[in-house]
Motif scaffolding. Sequence first.
Motif, short mmCIF file in Angstrom:
data_model
loop_
_atom_site.label_atom_id
_atom_site.label_comp_id
_atom_site.label_asym_id
_atom_site.label_seq_id
_atom_site.Cartn_x
_atom_site.Cartn_y
_atom_site.Cartn_z
N SER A 22 1.61 6.79 -2.04
CA SER A 22 1.79 5.36 -1.62
C SER A 22 0.40 5.04 -3.22
N PRO B 191 5.72 2.41 -6.04
CA PRO B 191 6.70 2.71 -5.07
C PRO B 191 6.34 4.73 -5.57
N SER B 192 6.69 5.22 -4.22
CA SER B 192 5.93 6.18 -4.31
C SER B 192 7.22 7.19 -5.38
#
Length: 427
Positions: A391, A396-397
């Motif tokens: 993260s 966002p991931s």
Amino acid sequence: KDFAQKEKKEMGKAKAVIVGGSIAGICCAHALIRAGWDVVVIEKTPQPPTGSPTGAGLGLDPFSQKIIQSWIQQPQLLQQTTLPLVIDQNQATDGETKVSRTLARDEHFNFRAAYWADLHSLLYDALPLDIVLWGYLFLSFSMCDDKSKVEVETKVLETGITINIVADLLIAADGCLSSIRQHFLPDLKLRYSGYCAWRGVLDFSNKKHSEAIINLKKVYPDLGKCLYFDLSSGTHSVFYELLNHRFNWIWYINQPEPSLKGNSVTMKVSENLVQNMHEESEKTWVPELVRVIKEIKEPFLNVIYDCDPLEQIFWDKVVLIGDAAHPTPPHGLRSTNMSILDAAVLGKCLEKWEMENLNSALEEYQSIRLPVTTKQVLYSRRLGRIKQGLSLSDYPSFDPKAASSEDCEELQQKNMPHFYDIPSILK
């Protein structure tokens, strides 16, 4: 006796002691010799390295290539000891289906792939014979009473004799765990990235025409000119070819911070740990790459650290260069390139200002390099977290399966800040 004779011969010249005989230190020696300085490099390793136990492949950017060629008598040797990396390709591999697809591809990359030991030998062999003192352990340093000189204490490991060297400048090229940096910044801590890297080199010179190599080159058709980044869920690997039929491989794995022993970021690995890694590779990568991984005889594990950028990189007669100045994760291929540029800029600043204005030279070096390396360290950190699916506060991931084309463009090396910039002092 030889050391004393050299001291006498070089009296009258400005003198620098460089701590660290790795690539950063050797580059500094070249740059300062060209600036008219007398240089001594002290390195605890007893002799010049012929292999690379903790290093493997690296990528040289176009400007670093030019700098190196300016330091060696036969510039063509750099081309002869490296391979082109004209393509930067990021692709995603599905761990279940073992199907890969291209995420982003840059066909104007123009780097070159070097084996660490080959590049070190090329640079070292181009130096005068008596520059590097092998088997000399740095112990400490102190400023002379009027701060006009710095005195370096070093031990000759073969004899146990302690020798003091007085110089005008001490250059710390002693790596990311720099003891000289620690002297000035005792509370500074390296930051664990959240992952470690398995690394290794496979020599396939006796298997060039084997079925395994033929199949591998079908899966990676641009080997020999391409830097492959292979992303899977929460992990990524790097794969490219080196000169003399060798493959360089790196695999980053998210894990808690290991406990390190000694003054190294390289961990000793057990057979069980290697076996577990092999088993995990089968779950993640295509069979052709897994076969390469399993054939690497002595894979090693690097713990990946970086450091929040420093606010200064010189104090009086002491200056930091390379990883001592800016520990950085490897994802932007910056570590060696930053060291080369640090050395070149420092040399030009010293030449410009001359010994009488040493403080001005170091101030200009710092003002040129700090803004650049600060951005590059932070971007390399960001790039690593993206490729590892970790993260970020504003991102966002990254999911290779769901990433948009815009997301994938962020993976490319050319987005590195100051990627194409050349400092005006070197133009």
